[in-house]
Motif scaffolding. Structure first.
Motif, short mmCIF file in Angstrom:
data_model
loop_
_atom_site.label_atom_id
_atom_site.label_comp_id
_atom_site.label_asym_id
_atom_site.label_seq_id
_atom_site.Cartn_x
_atom_site.Cartn_y
_atom_site.Cartn_z
N SER A 156 0.85 -1.20 0.00
CA SER A 156 0.00 0.00 0.00
C SER A 156 0.88 1.24 0.00
O SER A 156 1.92 1.29 0.67
N TRP A 167 -4.64 6.77 -1.47
CA TRP A 167 -4.02 5.61 -0.85
C TRP A 167 -4.44 4.36 -1.62
O TRP A 167 -5.62 4.04 -1.72
N SER A 197 -4.01 0.16 -2.36
CA SER A 197 -3.63 -1.10 -1.72
C SER A 197 -3.77 -2.23 -2.73
O SER A 197 -4.79 -2.33 -3.43
#
Length: 228
Positions: free
Chosen positions: A209, A218, A220
């Motif tokens: 991540s 963000w 992941s």
């Protein structure tokens, strides 16, 4: 695509980079590409011409401006991200320097640890006479921290989740060896029975991540371990 048709001697063993899967791509856009690197393939070219075949070189054939951000050991499989332009490389490199990305590995270790989870805080440095081996050195070693947790108990082994805080060379392999439970199939650090238990290193970068270098979102990614 260019391939290597012959096995190449490398540091006492044979370097035979896998051809299938050749270069598995998990995700890509205009700024980044995330790969699921197979075990046995160098992340970046080696010093000798015979060792240049690598994930970075294969990526360069598709994306001429691809740039390396971090690496995985040749024997380790799993997730690795590369940048596709200079700005993305700078952004991602800064994240890794500041230890912002989150990385989770899965490993199958020899034996059964006494505890179900814990932390290993042991400083590491290169064992220069025996490169590329690393050793614990409380005087000259660099700070290294790994959190671990048992996922599954097996007959002679245990499946462990490893969460490194730092990113020293061979950190996970040396830390698990220091715990008395080396990763099976590890040609550098495993005991004889642990080495014989698998034909390859059972270490896989399963989760990665980080912040996207352009959107700052963000991201992941996950890759299940397929030890064989």
């Amino acid at each position: 695509m260019n391939t290597l048709s012959t096995a190449i001697a490398m540091d006492g063993f044979v370097y035979q980079p896998p051809q299938s899967p050749y270069m598995p791509v998990i995700y890509h856009d205009d700024d980044i590409v995330v790969f699921n690197k197979p075990s046995g393939l160098l992340s970046v070219p080696g010093r000798q011409q015979a060792h240049r075949e690598s994930l970075a070189l294969r990526a360069l054939r598709v994306w001429p401006d691809v740039r390396v951000v971090h690496r995985l050991d040749m024997a380790t499989s799993g997730l690795i991200v590369m940048a596709l332009n200079k700005a993305a490389q700078s952004h991602l490199s800064r994240q890794f320097q500041q230890r912002q990305p989150k990385k989770t590995y899965l490993a199958e270790v020899w034996g059964h640890p006494c505890e179900s989870q814990g932390g290993i805080e042991l400083p590491l440095r290169c064992d220069w006479p025996n490169r590329p081996r690393q050793i614990v050195d409380h005087t000259q070693g660099k700070y290294a921290l790994t959190h671990w947790q048992i996922i599954e108990w097996r007959e002679q082994t245990a499946l462990v989740k490893l969460m490194p805080v730092t990113g020293r060379s061979h950190q996970l392999r040396v830390h698990m060896q220091s715990l008395g439970h080396p990763i099976i199939g590890d040609k550098l650090y495993a005991s004889t029975p642990a080495l014989a238990a698998a034909s390859r290193l059972h270490l896989h970068a399963a989760q990665l991540s980080f912040y996207h270098p352009r959107s700052n979102q963000w991201l992941s990614f996950e890759s299940p371990a397929q030890f064989s």
